[in-house]
Motif scaffolding. Structure first.
Motif, PDB file in Angstrom:
ATOM      1  N   MET A   1       0.733  -1.130  -0.001  1.00 24.52           N
ATOM      2  CA  MET A   1       0.287  -0.058  -0.015  1.00 24.52           C
ATOM      3  C   MET A   1       0.820   1.190  -0.067  1.00 24.52           C
ATOM      4  O   MET A   1       1.978   1.032   0.488  1.00 24.52           O
ATOM      5  N   THR A   2       0.523   2.458  -0.561  1.00 25.58           N
ATOM      6  CA  THR A   2       1.159   3.259  -0.782  1.00 25.58           C
ATOM      7  C   THR A   2       0.405   4.598  -0.493  1.00 25.58           C
ATOM      8  O   THR A   2      -0.794   4.861  -0.506  1.00 25.58           O
ATOM      9  N   ILE A   3       1.305   5.819   0.038  1.00 26.85           N
ATOM     10  CA  ILE A   3       0.859   7.220  -0.244  1.00 26.85           C
ATOM     11  C   ILE A   3       1.589   7.714  -1.334  1.00 26.85           C
ATOM     12  O   ILE A   3       2.784   7.614  -1.545  1.00 26.85           O
ATOM     13  N   ARG A   4       0.831   8.304  -1.909  1.00 29.68           N
ATOM     14  CA  ARG A   4       1.540   9.023  -3.431  1.00 29.68           C
ATOM     15  C   ARG A   4       1.690  10.430  -3.312  1.00 29.68           C
ATOM     16  O   ARG A   4       0.965  10.930  -3.008  1.00 29.68           O
ATOM     17  N   LEU A  17       0.613  19.798  -2.828  1.00 34.54           N
ATOM     18  CA  LEU A  17       1.379  18.705  -3.079  1.00 34.54           C
ATOM     19  C   LEU A  17      -0.105  17.863  -2.502  1.00 34.54           C
ATOM     20  O   LEU A  17      -0.406  18.047  -1.292  1.00 34.54           O
ATOM     21  N   SER A  18      -0.127  16.821  -3.162  1.00 34.74           N
ATOM     22  CA  SER A  18      -1.301  15.956  -2.725  1.00 34.74           C
ATOM     23  C   SER A  18      -1.011  14.551  -2.410  1.00 34.74           C
ATOM     24  O   SER A  18       0.084  13.955  -3.079  1.00 34.74           O
ATOM     25  N   LEU A  19      -1.258  14.066  -1.414  1.00 41.12           N
ATOM     26  CA  LEU A  19      -1.086  12.340  -1.027  1.00 41.12           C
ATOM     27  C   LEU A  19      -2.488  11.304  -1.653  1.00 41.12           C
ATOM     28  O   LEU A  19      -3.355  11.998  -1.294  1.00 41.12           O
ATOM     29  N   ALA A 122       9.343   6.384  -4.732  1.00 37.31           N
ATOM     30  CA  ALA A 122       9.282   5.577  -6.011  1.00 37.31           C
ATOM     31  C   ALA A 122       9.147   6.610  -7.179  1.00 37.31           C
ATOM     32  O   ALA A 122       9.039   7.768  -6.990  1.00 37.31           O
ATOM     33  N   ASP A 123       9.549   5.985  -8.619  1.00 35.42           N
ATOM     34  CA  ASP A 123       9.390   6.965  -9.672  1.00 35.42           C
ATOM     35  C   ASP A 123       8.192   7.823  -9.829  1.00 35.42           C
ATOM     36  O   ASP A 123       8.262   8.737 -10.288  1.00 35.42           O
ATOM     37  N   ASP A 124       7.104   7.304  -9.493  1.00 38.56           N
ATOM     38  CA  ASP A 124       5.941   7.875  -9.478  1.00 38.56           C
ATOM     39  C   ASP A 124       5.592   8.838  -8.323  1.00 38.56           C
ATOM     40  O   ASP A 124       4.481   9.377  -8.240  1.00 38.56           O
ATOM     41  N   ILE A 127       5.019   6.933  -1.645  1.00 35.16           N
ATOM     42  CA  ILE A 127       5.612   6.550  -0.391  1.00 35.16           C
ATOM     43  C   ILE A 127       4.665   5.232   0.252  1.00 35.16           C
ATOM     44  O   ILE A 127       3.461   5.176  -0.039  1.00 35.16           O
ATOM     45  N   ASP A 128       5.418   4.352   0.539  1.00 37.13           N
ATOM     46  CA  ASP A 128       4.998   2.984   1.255  1.00 37.13           C
ATOM     47  C   ASP A 128       4.356   3.238   2.585  1.00 37.13           C
ATOM     48  O   ASP A 128       5.151   3.337   3.439  1.00 37.13           O
ATOM     49  N   ILE A 129       3.185   2.974   2.741  1.00 35.32           N
ATOM     50  CA  ILE A 129       2.391   3.523   4.140  1.00 35.32           C
ATOM     51  C   ILE A 129       2.931   2.156   4.939  1.00 35.32           C
ATOM     52  O   ILE A 129       3.200   2.815   6.353  1.00 35.32           O
ATOM     53  N   GLU A 130       3.035   1.454   4.709  1.00 32.98           N
ATOM     54  CA  GLU A 130       3.624   0.186   5.456  1.00 32.98           C
ATOM     55  C   GLU A 130       4.672   0.482   6.027  1.00 32.98           C
ATOM     56  O   GLU A 130       5.290   0.051   7.154  1.00 32.98           O
TER      57      GLU A 130
END
Length: 367
Positions: A1-4, A17-19, A122-124, A127-130
């Motif tokens: 799972m990720t926060i983007r 900036l948005s997550l 990550a490239d996109d 952020i990995d929330i885990e």
């Protein structure tokens, strides 16, 4: 799972900036609460000594988050948040590894200490929330982010210091620092850091009267198809330049986070043009562009080109105009994500470069 988040290719875009939270498996209780004392905003510290008092509540447009006791494991997930925390003599339990690689001012403040864990964007830009949850933070600092989609999910992991108002999303490190001072019982220290940073800008302004009243535009350049306006009105970058005497051009708030087409470069015209070159060798496409060349400041040599070496070599270094000598530090990063430490470092580093530019002494280098 990720926060983007925005990808690093969007470095120094100071609009919201948005997550984007894609999934979450946390079963912790929601830490959000309205009980306790609300953290004061920047400029309203009103303290002369450090004093811890709990609970303390941090407000945001998306909810309130209450800290019940002094935090000892603070995670910083925004680009500037480790800088802000380090200014109070603290080291985060978790932060982006890009801070270690690019922020010499923050690393120096750590004085040899290192965070327990780091994460890689990550490239996109995700952020990995885990990873965040695994660090077991008791406070999360997430400044300059639109958390409308995931504030509740973050607050299930730990209390969150975020923007206090929607206006703060575009930039207000002073608010974040003041809130951290409340969280750590270091209100006086936070106030002193703000005062020191304000004084650093005042000193530059006093030493460089040639800056006063000159308009400035700062373009974050990745190629002709990816040009972003850095110091739009109300952003931290605009406030930084204004603090040393420069003015912001009319209509700059209309640029937002969208790319500026080459045909609209004349809309960015100012007395001084600063180009943060992240283009990996495509700078001549901009410098030779007819619309850019028609800008009076360009014709008169009032252009400062800062070549960011982070994208070329991965080094935290830059070169200026046609000079190949590398200087230490990611100046583009410091200007794009200014916190107290990066602001003080950037002012010291940038002032002599701007002096030459205002005087038009870089004419041969910018054509």
């Amino acid at each position: 799972m990720t926060i983007r988040r925005l990808p690093l290719a969007a470095l120094a875009t100071l609009s919201s900036l948005s997550l984007v939270l894609t999934a979450c498996s946390s079963d912790d209780e929601d830490a959000s609460s309205s009980a306790g004392a609300t953290a004061s905003v920047a400029g309203d510290t009103g303290v002369s000594v450090n004093q811890a008092s709990y609970p303390v509540t941090f407000t945001s447009p998306w909810g309130d988050s209450t800290l019940e006791e002094a935090p000892t494991r603070i995670a910083t997930i925004g680009y500037k948040d480790a800088d802000i925390l380090a200014s109070l003599g603290e080291v985060p339990v978790l932060m982006g590894d890009s801070t270690l690689n690019q922020e010499v001012w923050t690393v120096d403040a750590f004085a040899g200490a290192e965070p327990e864990k780091t994460f890689t964007y990550a490239d996109d830009g995700s952020i990995d929330i885990e990873q965040l949850a695994a660090a077991e933070p008791d406070l999360i600092v997430a400044s300059q982010m639109d958390l409308s989609d995931n504030y509740d999910e973050l607050s299930k992991i730990a209390p969150v210091i975020a923007a206090e108002t929607e206006d703060d999303i575009s930039g207000n490190w002073q608010q974040t620092l003041t809130s951290l001072g409340e969280a750590l019982g270091k209100q006086a220290d936070a106030a002193q850091v703000i005062e020191d940073t304000t004084q650093a800008a005042a000193t530059v302004r006093e030493e460089h009267p040639e800056f006063d009243g000159k308009s400035i535009s700062m373009l974050n350049y990745f190629g002709l198809d990816t040009i972003r306006y850095l110091n739009a009105a109300g952003t931290d970058a605009a406030k930084l330049m204004e603090s040393i005497g420069f003015t912001t051009i009319d209509g700059s708030d209309g640029f937002g986070s969208d790319n500026i087409s080459a045909e609209r470069l004349d809309d960015t015209a100012a007395d001084v043009m600063v180009i943060l070159d992240n283009s990996q060798g495509q700078i001549d496409d901009l410098l030779s562009n007819p619309t850019f060349q028609a800008i009076p400041a360009v014709q008169e040599g009032r252009v400062l080109v800062i070549h960011n070496k982070a994208f070329d070599t991965g080094e935290s270094a830059f070169t200026v105009n046609d000079d190949d000598e590398q200087q230490k530090g990611n100046l583009a990063w410091a200007l794009g994500y200014p916190g107290p430490l990066s602001t003080q470092w950037a002012l010291e580093t940038l002032a002599p470069l701007l002096k030459n530019t205002v005087e038009g002494t870089s004419a041969d280098d910018s054509q």
